[in-house]
Motif scaffolding. Structure first.
Motif, short mmCIF file in Angstrom:
data_model
loop_
_atom_site.label_atom_id
_atom_site.label_comp_id
_atom_site.label_asym_id
_atom_site.label_seq_id
_atom_site.Cartn_x
_atom_site.Cartn_y
_atom_site.Cartn_z
N SER A 41 -10.86 75.54 4.11
CA SER A 41 -9.45 75.25 3.92
C SER A 41 -9.23 74.20 2.82
O SER A 41 -8.09 73.99 2.38
CB SER A 41 -8.82 74.75 5.23
OG SER A 41 -9.27 73.43 5.54
N LEU A 42 -10.31 73.55 2.40
CA LEU A 42 -10.21 72.51 1.37
C LEU A 42 -10.27 73.12 -0.03
O LEU A 42 -10.88 74.16 -0.24
CB LEU A 42 -11.35 71.50 1.54
CG LEU A 42 -11.43 70.76 2.88
CD1 LEU A 42 -12.67 69.91 2.92
CD2 LEU A 42 -10.18 69.93 3.12
N ARG A 43 -9.64 72.44 -0.97
CA ARG A 43 -9.72 72.86 -2.36
C ARG A 43 -11.12 72.51 -2.92
O ARG A 43 -11.76 71.58 -2.39
CB ARG A 43 -8.66 72.18 -3.22
CG ARG A 43 -7.23 72.50 -2.81
CD ARG A 43 -6.24 71.91 -3.83
NE ARG A 43 -6.43 70.48 -4.02
CZ ARG A 43 -5.89 69.54 -3.26
NH1 ARG A 43 -5.11 69.89 -2.24
NH2 ARG A 43 -6.11 68.27 -3.52
N PRO A 44 -11.58 73.21 -3.93
CA PRO A 44 -12.88 72.87 -4.52
C PRO A 44 -12.94 71.40 -4.91
O PRO A 44 -12.07 70.89 -5.63
CB PRO A 44 -12.96 73.79 -5.75
CG PRO A 44 -12.10 74.96 -5.39
CD PRO A 44 -10.96 74.39 -4.59
N GLY A 45 -13.94 70.70 -4.42
CA GLY A 45 -14.11 69.29 -4.75
C GLY A 45 -13.28 68.33 -3.93
O GLY A 45 -13.40 67.12 -4.07
N GLN A 46 -12.40 68.86 -3.06
CA GLN A 46 -11.55 67.99 -2.25
C GLN A 46 -12.37 67.26 -1.20
O GLN A 46 -13.19 67.87 -0.50
CB GLN A 46 -10.44 68.80 -1.58
CG GLN A 46 -9.42 67.94 -0.84
CD GLN A 46 -8.28 68.77 -0.27
OE1 GLN A 46 -8.36 69.99 -0.20
NE2 GLN A 46 -7.21 68.10 0.14
N LEU A 47 -12.16 65.96 -1.05
CA LEU A 47 -12.90 65.17 -0.09
C LEU A 47 -12.31 65.31 1.31
O LEU A 47 -11.14 65.63 1.49
CB LEU A 47 -12.89 63.70 -0.51
CG LEU A 47 -13.46 63.36 -1.89
CD1 LEU A 47 -13.38 61.86 -2.13
CD2 LEU A 47 -14.88 63.86 -2.02
N VAL A 48 -13.16 65.04 2.29
CA VAL A 48 -12.71 65.04 3.67
C VAL A 48 -12.09 63.69 3.98
O VAL A 48 -12.72 62.64 3.82
CB VAL A 48 -13.89 65.30 4.63
CG1 VAL A 48 -13.41 65.23 6.08
CG2 VAL A 48 -14.54 66.65 4.35
N THR A 49 -10.83 63.70 4.38
CA THR A 49 -10.12 62.48 4.75
C THR A 49 -9.35 62.73 6.04
O THR A 49 -9.23 63.87 6.50
CB THR A 49 -9.11 62.07 3.65
OG1 THR A 49 -8.10 63.09 3.56
CG2 THR A 49 -9.80 61.90 2.30
N LYS A 50 -8.84 61.67 6.60
CA LYS A 50 -8.02 61.81 7.80
C LYS A 50 -6.82 62.72 7.50
O LYS A 50 -6.42 63.54 8.35
CB LYS A 50 -7.53 60.43 8.24
CG LYS A 50 -6.67 60.42 9.49
CD LYS A 50 -7.54 60.47 10.74
CE LYS A 50 -6.69 60.18 11.97
NZ LYS A 50 -7.31 59.30 12.91
N GLU A 51 -6.27 62.59 6.31
CA GLU A 51 -5.08 63.37 5.94
C GLU A 51 -5.40 64.87 5.86
O GLU A 51 -4.60 65.70 6.30
CB GLU A 51 -4.53 62.89 4.59
CG GLU A 51 -3.87 61.51 4.63
CD GLU A 51 -4.85 60.38 4.87
OE1 GLU A 51 -6.04 60.52 4.48
OE2 GLU A 51 -4.46 59.35 5.47
N THR A 52 -6.56 65.22 5.31
CA THR A 52 -6.90 66.65 5.20
C THR A 52 -7.15 67.24 6.59
O THR A 52 -6.83 68.40 6.84
CB THR A 52 -8.14 66.86 4.31
OG1 THR A 52 -9.25 66.12 4.84
CG2 THR A 52 -7.87 66.42 2.89
N VAL A 53 -7.72 66.44 7.47
CA VAL A 53 -7.97 66.92 8.83
C VAL A 53 -6.66 67.10 9.58
O VAL A 53 -6.45 68.10 10.29
CB VAL A 53 -8.90 65.96 9.59
CG1 VAL A 53 -9.17 66.49 11.00
CG2 VAL A 53 -10.21 65.77 8.85
#
Length: 281
Positions: A41-53
């Protein structure tokens, strides 16, 4: 602090961690599947953060039942705890405790008897006796491998599941019936229910065979899956004994709160009970 990126290496390390913790293979596969779904579900290179979760959680809540969402979050939170990404963990969805079971997904005794009759008419005796075993013992489908020829000789099967072991008593009638089946099939030792190559049947094979019976049995397919036979055993036992603590032991539950889910009454049953109160004149 290293960038929080989900890689093949972190997934492989997490797999080893779960296996060393003696998690069931099905649990390991599920956890890895959910983590990969989040990563996708993440964009290429997107980091895992509380906001993305949190964004993923919100998107799931729009299309999935709360129990499904919470199962996915549990896998993700376990992964984050393993990596030391505690600040990325999120809380599960809050939901009201269900009071009544869904009759649309319930396998009742009538359905069970129709399935047995269909298996008999098609000559699928392995499935016939397998369904009888699940319904009369309450074992999980993953525990069928412990119903062995040796267990039939003693009437006792020591089953192991979810990191725990328990004794399951097999009735004399079931032992006689399965004993005749084994002699006819030439099964002299090991698990009773095996493939042609002698390996224990797995969940997917059993489910597929059960589903194939539904049309002939006149039973809705959504009611027919291996775990529902365990629920059928639980309801039948509780209706007879009214002993939830003993039932929890028989099912191998660590908490009776889990067992309560198995014996929830339907809304129709509750309505009949309230009507018997005679408070509406």
């Amino acid at each position: 602090m290293k960038p929080r990126i989900i890689t093949g290496e972190t997934l492989a390390a997490f797999r080893r961690h779960l296996q060393e913790a003696e998690r069931r293979p099905a649990t390991v596969a599920k956890y890895l599947r959910e983590i990969q779904a989040f990563a996708g579900s993440l964009r290429p290179g997107q980091l895992v953060t509380k906001e993305t979760v949190l964004a993923w959680k919100e998107a799931l809540a729009q299309r999935c039942a709360p129990s499904t969402v919470n199962g996915k979050l549990a896998a993700l939170n376990t992964f984050f705890a393993f990596l030391g990404w505690g600040e990325c963990r999120v809380k599960p969805l809050r939901r009201q405790r269900e009071l009544f079971r869904d009759p649309g997904r319930e396998l009742d005794k009538g359905d069970y008897l129709h399935l047995l009759d269909a298996a008999r008419k098609t000559g699928n005796w392995r499935l016939y006796y397998l369904m009888e075993t699940l319904a009369s013992t309450g074992v999980r489908v993953s525990e069928l491998q412990y119903v062995t020829v040796q267990a039939l000789n003693t009437g006792r099967a020591w089953v192991e599941g979810k990191g725990k072991g328990r004794l399951v008593l097999l009735t004399a009638k079931l032992c006689r019936t399965l004993g005749k089946y084994c002699r006819k099939r030439g099964i002299v030792s090991g698990p009773v229910f095996v493939t042609r190559s002698g390996r224990p049947l797995d969940r997917s094979n059993i489910w597929r065979e059960m589903r194939a019976l539904c049309a002939q049995a006149g039973v809705e397919a959504k009611r027919v899956f291996p775990h529902n036979f365990r629920h059928l055993f639980a309801r039948a036992f509780y209706a007879l004994e009214k002993d939830i603590a003993k039932l929890a032991d028989l099912l191998g539950h660590a908490s009776v709160e889990t067992t309560r889910i198995y014996i929830m009454e339907s809304g129709a049953e509750h309505t009949r009970q309230v009507e018997r109160l005679g408070l509406v004149l």
